[in-house]
Motif scaffolding. Sequence first.
Motif, PDB file in Angstrom:
ATOM      1  N   GLY A 240       0.813  -1.213   0.000  1.00 47.81           N
ATOM      2  CA  GLY A 240       0.000   0.000   0.000  1.00 47.81           C
ATOM      3  C   GLY A 240       0.843   1.257   0.000  1.00 47.81           C
ATOM      4  N   ARG A 241       1.960   1.205   0.702  1.00 46.97           N
ATOM      5  CA  ARG A 241       2.843   2.367   0.704  1.00 46.97           C
ATOM      6  C   ARG A 241       3.419   2.595  -0.687  1.00 46.97           C
ATOM      7  NH1 ARG A 241       4.782   0.392   5.528  1.00 46.97           N
ATOM      8  NH2 ARG A 241       6.720  -0.403   4.672  1.00 46.97           N
ATOM      9  N   ALA A 242       3.814   1.501  -1.327  1.00 47.88           N
ATOM     10  CA  ALA A 242       4.501   1.650  -2.614  1.00 47.88           C
ATOM     11  C   ALA A 242       3.533   1.928  -3.751  1.00 47.88           C
ATOM     12  CB  ALA A 242       5.281   0.380  -2.927  1.00 47.88           C
ATOM     13  N   SER A 243       2.333   1.422  -3.650  1.00 40.78           N
ATOM     14  CA  SER A 243       1.427   1.493  -4.786  1.00 40.78           C
ATOM     15  C   SER A 243       1.246   2.894  -5.358  1.00 40.78           C
ATOM     16  CB  SER A 243       0.072   0.898  -4.373  1.00 40.78           C
ATOM     17  OG  SER A 243      -0.848   1.083  -5.382  1.00 40.78           O
TER      18      SER A 243
ATOM     19  N   ARG B 223      -6.310   2.381 -11.427  1.00 41.29           N
ATOM     20  CA  ARG B 223      -6.777   1.046 -11.817  1.00 41.29           C
ATOM     21  C   ARG B 223      -6.545   0.046 -10.686  1.00 41.29           C
ATOM     22  NH1 ARG B 223      -5.320  -3.580 -14.330  1.00 41.29           N
ATOM     23  NH2 ARG B 223      -3.150  -3.110 -13.897  1.00 41.29           N
ATOM     24  N   ILE B 224      -5.359   0.093 -10.097  1.00 37.82           N
ATOM     25  CA  ILE B 224      -5.052  -0.856  -9.026  1.00 37.82           C
ATOM     26  C   ILE B 224      -5.964  -0.600  -7.817  1.00 37.82           C
ATOM     27  CG2 ILE B 224      -3.243  -1.510  -7.355  1.00 37.82           C
ATOM     28  CD1 ILE B 224      -1.228  -1.053  -9.722  1.00 37.82           C
ATOM     29  N   GLY B 225      -6.301   0.667  -7.594  1.00 42.04           N
ATOM     30  CA  GLY B 225      -7.182   1.026  -6.481  1.00 42.04           C
ATOM     31  C   GLY B 225      -8.600   0.508  -6.639  1.00 42.04           C
TER      32      GLY B 225
ATOM     33  N   ASP C 152      13.140  -6.765  -3.521  1.00 38.26           N
ATOM     34  CA  ASP C 152      13.957  -6.733  -4.758  1.00 38.26           C
ATOM     35  C   ASP C 152      13.265  -5.863  -5.811  1.00 38.26           C
ATOM     36  OD1 ASP C 152      15.673  -8.667  -3.682  1.00 38.26           O
ATOM     37  OD2 ASP C 152      14.548 -10.331  -4.573  1.00 38.26           O
ATOM     38  N   LEU C 153      11.941  -6.009  -5.882  1.00 32.51           N
ATOM     39  CA  LEU C 153      11.180  -5.304  -6.918  1.00 32.51           C
ATOM     40  C   LEU C 153      11.300  -3.796  -6.804  1.00 32.51           C
ATOM     41  CD1 LEU C 153       7.577  -6.744  -7.476  1.00 32.51           C
ATOM     42  CD2 LEU C 153       9.399  -6.406  -9.143  1.00 32.51           C
ATOM     43  N   VAL C 154      11.278  -3.302  -5.580  1.00 32.00           N
ATOM     44  CA  VAL C 154      11.239  -1.849  -5.402  1.00 32.00           C
ATOM     45  C   VAL C 154      12.596  -1.260  -4.999  1.00 32.00           C
ATOM     46  CG1 VAL C 154       8.780  -1.733  -4.881  1.00 32.00           C
ATOM     47  CG2 VAL C 154      10.408  -2.059  -2.999  1.00 32.00           C
ATOM     48  N   ALA C 155      13.626  -2.120  -4.898  1.00 28.28           N
ATOM     49  CA  ALA C 155      14.915  -1.647  -4.387  1.00 28.28           C
ATOM     50  C   ALA C 155      15.453  -0.454  -5.167  1.00 28.28           C
ATOM     51  CB  ALA C 155      15.921  -2.792  -4.397  1.00 28.28           C
ATOM     52  N   SER C 156      15.298  -0.496  -6.499  1.00 30.48           N
ATOM     53  CA  SER C 156      15.862   0.607  -7.294  1.00 30.48           C
ATOM     54  C   SER C 156      14.780   1.624  -7.671  1.00 30.48           C
ATOM     55  CB  SER C 156      16.512   0.046  -8.563  1.00 30.48           C
ATOM     56  OG  SER C 156      15.526  -0.619  -9.336  1.00 30.48           O
ATOM     57  N   GLY C 157      13.583   1.465  -7.089  1.00 31.71           N
ATOM     58  CA  GLY C 157      12.454   2.317  -7.468  1.00 31.71           C
ATOM     59  C   GLY C 157      12.608   3.763  -7.039  1.00 31.71           C
ATOM     60  N   ILE C 158      12.061   4.643  -7.885  1.00 24.78           N
ATOM     61  CA  ILE C 158      12.060   6.075  -7.558  1.00 24.78           C
ATOM     62  C   ILE C 158      10.593   6.505  -7.488  1.00 24.78           C
ATOM     63  CG2 ILE C 158      12.711   8.394  -8.346  1.00 24.78           C
ATOM     64  CD1 ILE C 158      14.906   7.004 -10.058  1.00 24.78           C
ATOM     65  N   PRO C 159      10.149   7.123  -6.387  1.00 29.68           N
ATOM     66  CA  PRO C 159       8.750   7.568  -6.311  1.00 29.68           C
ATOM     67  C   PRO C 159       8.395   8.502  -7.467  1.00 29.68           C
ATOM     68  CG  PRO C 159       9.800   7.732  -4.173  1.00 29.68           C
ATOM     69  CD  PRO C 159      10.881   7.406  -5.161  1.00 29.68           C
ATOM     70  N   VAL C 160       7.202   8.304  -8.034  1.00 30.65           N
ATOM     71  CA  VAL C 160       6.779   9.172  -9.136  1.00 30.65           C
ATOM     72  C   VAL C 160       5.619  10.090  -8.721  1.00 30.65           C
ATOM     73  CG1 VAL C 160       7.565   7.572 -10.919  1.00 30.65           C
ATOM     74  CG2 VAL C 160       5.205   7.416 -10.116  1.00 30.65           C
TER      75      VAL C 160
ATOM     76  N   ASP D  27       0.054   8.715  -0.649  1.00 33.74           N
ATOM     77  CA  ASP D  27      -1.364   9.038  -0.513  1.00 33.74           C
ATOM     78  C   ASP D  27      -1.931   8.154   0.601  1.00 33.74           C
ATOM     79  OD1 ASP D  27      -4.109   9.114  -0.789  1.00 33.74           O
ATOM     80  OD2 ASP D  27      -4.091   9.094  -2.976  1.00 33.74           O
ATOM     81  N   SER D  28      -2.106   8.724   1.783  1.00 35.62           N
ATOM     82  CA  SER D  28      -2.495   7.885   2.925  1.00 35.62           C
ATOM     83  C   SER D  28      -3.938   7.393   2.804  1.00 35.62           C
ATOM     84  CB  SER D  28      -2.286   8.641   4.237  1.00 35.62           C
ATOM     85  OG  SER D  28      -3.047   9.823   4.217  1.00 35.62           O
ATOM     86  N   ALA D  29      -4.816   8.173   2.134  1.00 36.64           N
ATOM     87  CA  ALA D  29      -6.208   7.716   1.963  1.00 36.64           C
ATOM     88  C   ALA D  29      -6.240   6.461   1.082  1.00 36.64           C
ATOM     89  CB  ALA D  29      -7.054   8.828   1.341  1.00 36.64           C
ATOM     90  N   TYR D  30      -5.380   6.444   0.090  1.00 33.59           N
ATOM     91  CA  TYR D  30      -5.296   5.296  -0.821  1.00 33.59           C
ATOM     92  C   TYR D  30      -4.832   4.059  -0.058  1.00 33.59           C
ATOM     93  CZ  TYR D  30      -3.966   2.808  -5.146  1.00 33.59           C
ATOM     94  OH  TYR D  30      -3.844   1.909  -6.165  1.00 33.59           O
ATOM     95  N   TRP D  31      -3.836   4.279   0.765  1.00 32.16           N
ATOM     96  CA  TRP D  31      -3.308   3.171   1.592  1.00 32.16           C
ATOM     97  C   TRP D  31      -4.389   2.665   2.536  1.00 32.16           C
ATOM     98  CZ3 TRP D  31      -0.681  -0.817   2.529  1.00 32.16           C
ATOM     99  CH2 TRP D  31      -0.226  -1.176   3.798  1.00 32.16           C
ATOM    100  N   ASP D  32      -5.147   3.581   3.167  1.00 31.77           N
ATOM    101  CA  ASP D  32      -6.219   3.165   4.081  1.00 31.77           C
ATOM    102  C   ASP D  32      -7.268   2.348   3.321  1.00 31.77           C
ATOM    103  OD1 ASP D  32      -4.944   4.473   6.083  1.00 31.77           O
ATOM    104  OD2 ASP D  32      -6.229   6.267   6.031  1.00 31.77           O
TER     105      ASP D  32
END
Length: 294
Positions: A18-21, A32-34, A260-268, A272-277
């Motif tokens: 949820g944090r990464a999404s 879409r994922i939401g 591993d998937l997000v290790a090299s990820g850069i936030p774009v 969004d805490s409401a999305y995570w909730d």
Amino acid sequence: MEALTATPQQDALRAEMGRASPVRNGPEEKERIGQFVFARDAKAALAGRLLMRKLIAEELCIPWNEVHLQRTPKGKPFLASNLVGINSNYNFNVSHQGDYAVLAAEPELQVGIDIMKTDLPGSSSIPNFFHIMKRQFTETEWDVIKSMSNEWMQLDMFYRHWALKESFLKAIGVGIGFNLQRIEFNVSPLQLEIGKVYKETKMLLDGEKEEEWTFEETRLDDNHHVAVALGKQEGFAQKDSDVHSMEPNQPQFTLLTFEDLVASGIPVAPEDSAYWDNFCSKQEGPVRQSSHSR
Ligand SMILES: CC(C)(COP(=O)(O)OP(=O)(O)OC[C@H]1O[C@@H](n2cnc3c(N)ncnc32)[C@H](O)[C@@H]1OP(=O)(O)O)[C@@H](O)C(=O)NCCC(=O)NCCS
């Protein structure tokens, strides 16, 4: 060929998802994922998107936050061409079902991938399920499926055929609506060992053997089949070595954790805490009516 698997069911991934999404994917992907009703499906779709971004960032050296994915009218994701330059034929595809998300990619060949988990049908017997699915396969394919020695093995062979058909449909990007009777698979060998890659299976299209397509099959574990379809892309002269260069039985998939998937990820986008909730409020998956177990 690049081939990666991710295990979206792991606890660590569950905690991170949820944090990464919202932050590592673009806005349309986030929306879409939401919309998924079940957390399980949202995580699987997210793992698929992250696999694509990681691959493109690392193989094509495009910064993670500059990767722009678009979809064909039938939904197949591709990299926006203005960023690709000389790699405009770079082809990739993901599949997520059961306990994994998988990705296959090729610089020149058309690629489609499908993973299927062998699972008992939720609300009917296996013979009844096969009856409902009759039109998905040809008579010859059904003969092979039903030649297996027990119902579970028949189901396993059914899903192996399913993954093969779907891999071809996904390589050509047609989605729903293709007459499945036009394609027929002659699977070989009948038994697949876990972790090995097989390339013997052949496809017939409208009754003619398709020599330009190669199908790579892997049994990831006891009940997950992966099929990768590789075919010539228009404008490319396919070298024989392109599809036959790998040593037989060379292990091919690299298993990645969510870290591993997000290790090299850069936030774009900002978090969004409401999305995570909203994500946290979702039920993991549907409650199965049937208490079947293998
Ligand atoms: C998307 C489709 C091609 C496959 O869906 P699926 O097998 O349920 O799902 P998979 O997990 O294997 O693949 C989904 C991913 O493929 C990609 N995809 C979507 N549309 C695609 C298309 N037209 N071509 C190739 N890839 C596609 C996307 O990355 C998608 O992930 P997303 O949904 O998170 O964006 C869909 O059109 C479909 O359901 N086709 C069914 C065709 C059929 O009758 N099959 C029976 C075979 S026996």
